[in-house]
Write an enzyme that holds these catalytic residues in place. Structure first.
Site: not given
Lengths: 472, 96
Positions: A63, A138, A162
């Site tokens: 990420k 997210s 997330s």
């Protein structure tokens, strides 16, 4: 692969081809193509020489909030455009030391704030199961990439769900470890007392192996735990069939906001678990309605403080049109932060500001203690706590982006683990009639990731797992 | 609690953000909605409850005050939008 039938180089080429063919998903911000190819050849040579690490052959995406020295890092925000990491996150370094190959960095909601991966300066990420829908957030790019077979596994970060919620929306596994289990050094901070790095995978084995290597004390993060790391992978089979005491939240199943198909699956699963020999009971958690408000007060407060470092002076975006310093800060931040980040910074500034901090921030810290204690009480009687991961399967793009509250309420089942600090896992246990996957969440006791993972592993044989990875 | 222009302006100033005129009303509305939402926490009776500040169960550990990470000046300046090889450059702070 270790038998020489498939080389790492071939595997990396396979993934690079798939990433290119899936560019419309927008899962990757940057692909480290040449580097991954070179790295693969090195790992192949190590395999030949039998000097390879435990992750040889594993191709990982990260990420865009995890530092990797010499590589770009933006948290999908314009304020970090052009930024290059000066060091590597401890958790990632441990994986690299075991020969993991990093194939690229993945899009997310800006500074990990959001539940749809639409709040990104690179545009929205799409769900590989239905491109008209969001992948969750997210860590949306990370979950989409794993579901679409663009890498073996991803590293995400989980502040209020997330890792787990996008895993739910994309039909893969997502684990948030106990707070402190994995070092946060080198992770861009959103809310420091909530953030944890966690794996997104296609199996419990991969999650166990990645956690086993990442976890453990790191002197550069003083909140990282010195509790010994268990051999999660080896323990998967040893304890997978152990009957567990499971509590499920009555209020969660009866909540009017719960999608009827998710509800039906939850009720079905409870029966399947009982038939498999587990003890399953309804439990009450009267603080349920306060979880999300408490979460938003504390996380926005921490975020407003953490994000004050982005000032346009030492790195990142700087405005062209400021004549004096205060104006430079304001213009640089205003130009480069997205709408959701600004909203959260403003709320966070308010809850911490003189005159209001007692009524808001301090009150929320007290409620957090009550939540933690009430949760600990439940875990005196139960090994695991069962809820849906999210109230519904993936939304359509644009459906909730303009309604911050609707987006907030989707976090109701996941924020609990971050508020209390417990580990939790989302398992791909459901699918709607339209073929949309959704996850079921199990939360465990502090540092009992071994129990969570082994139980999840056993479930694959005990109950009906509807999601097959047809996208592989 | 009602969000007024004055409060919004004050928070924006503290957060080092500007609020463009054409975004103010929408932001005020969002801010109000968020605040109404978190206001629910006021219902909870927290008398006698201590605030939970540290979520980690680790004991504080002291170490010698030694720098561990050593970044060269060149590296530190690398990401800066404006620098002169020695320092970060900023607009003039002291007015005549």
């Amino acid at each position: 692969m270790l038998k020489g039938r498939l080389s790492c180089a071939e595997l990396v080429d396979h993934y690079l081809t798939k990433i290119e063919a899936s560019a419309s998903l927008n899962a990757f911000v940057e692909v480290f193509a040449d580097e991954a190819r070179e790295h693969a050849m090195l790992v192949d040579a190590k395999i030949q020489a039998n000097t390879h690490g435990r992750l040889a052959g594993l191709v990982l995406g990260i990420k865009d909030v995890i530092c990797y020295e010499g590589h770009g890092l933006t948290a999908s925000s314009r304020i970090l455009s052009g930024f290059e990491s000066l060091f590597t996150a401890s958790a990632l370094q441990r994986l690299l030391d075991e020969d993991a190959i990093i194939i690229g960095r993945q899009a997310c909601d800006e500074f990990a704030m959001g539940s749809t991966s639409e709040n990104s300066c690179y545009g929205p990420v799409r769900n590989p199961i239905d491109p008209e829908r969001v992948p969750g957030g997210s860590s949306g790019g990370s979950a989409a990439a794993v579901a679409a077979g663009l890498c073996h596994a991803s590293l995400g970060s989980d502040t209020g769900g997330s890792v787990r919620q996008p895993a739910s929306f994309c039909g893969v596994f997502g684990l948030k470890p106990t707070y402190g289990r994995v070092s946060r050094w080198g992770l861009i901070a959103y809310a420091s007392s909530f953030d944890q790095i966690g794996p997104i995978t296609r199996s419990t084995e991969d999650a166990a192996l990645l956690l086993e290597i990442m976890a453990g004390r790191d002197d550069r993060d003083n909140t990282s735990s010195s509790q010994p790391v268990k051999p999660y992978l080896a323990q998967l089979q040893q304890t997978e069939n152990k009957p567990r005491k499971i509590g499920y939240l009555k209020e969660a199943i009866e909540s009017p906001g719960l999608d009827p198909e998710v509800k039906r699956r939850m009720l079905g699963l409870i029966e399947e678990l009982k038939a498999a020999g587990h003890e399953v009971e309804a439990v009450q958690f009267p603080l349920l309605d306060y979880l999300v408000p408490c979460y938003y007060i504390l996380t926005t407060g921490e975020a407003s403080s953490n994000l004050s470092r982005f000032d346009g002076i030492r790195y990142g975006h700087r405005t062209d049109s400021a004549a004096e310093l205060d104006e430079l800060y304001k213009k640089s931040r205003t130009e480069a932060f997205g709408a959701e980040v600004k909203r959260r910074i403003l709320l966070g500034t308010f809850v911490l500001s003189a005159g209001y901090s007692q009524a808001y921030y301090e009150q929320a810290m007290k409620v957090r203690r009550m939540i933690r204690e009430a949760t600990a009480m439940l875990f005196e009687s139960y090994d695991l706590l069962l809820t849906p991961t999210a109230p519904s399967p993936a939304m359509k793009l644009g459906e909730v982006i303009d309604d911050p509250i609707a987006m907030f309420l989707g976090d109701i089942f996941t924020v609990h683990a971050n508020l209390a600090g417990n580990p939790a896992i989302s398992l791909p246990l459901g699918q709607t009639e339209n073929g949309l996957p959704f996850g079921i969440q199990f939360m465990g006791r502090y540092f009992e990731e071994d129990v969570l993972l082994a139980f999840a592993h056993g479930l694959e044989k005990q109950v009906n797992f509807p999601v097959n990875f047809g996208l592989m | 609690m009602k969000i007024t222009d004055e409060l919004l302006h004050k928070m924006a100033h503290l957060a080092k953000l500007e609020i463009p005129e054409n975004e103010r009303e929408a932001l005020k509305k969002d801010f109000q909605k968020m605040l109404n939402f978190v206001d629910k926490l006021q219902e909870v009776d927290t008398r006698g409850v201590e605030p939970l500040i540290h979520i980690t169960q680790e004991k504080n550990r002291l170490r010698k005050d030694e720098a561990i990470l050593k970044l060269e000046r060149e590296q530190v300046l690398k990401n800066a939008p404006d620098q002169d090889g020695q320092y970060f450059r900023v607009p003039k702070v002291v007015k005549k």
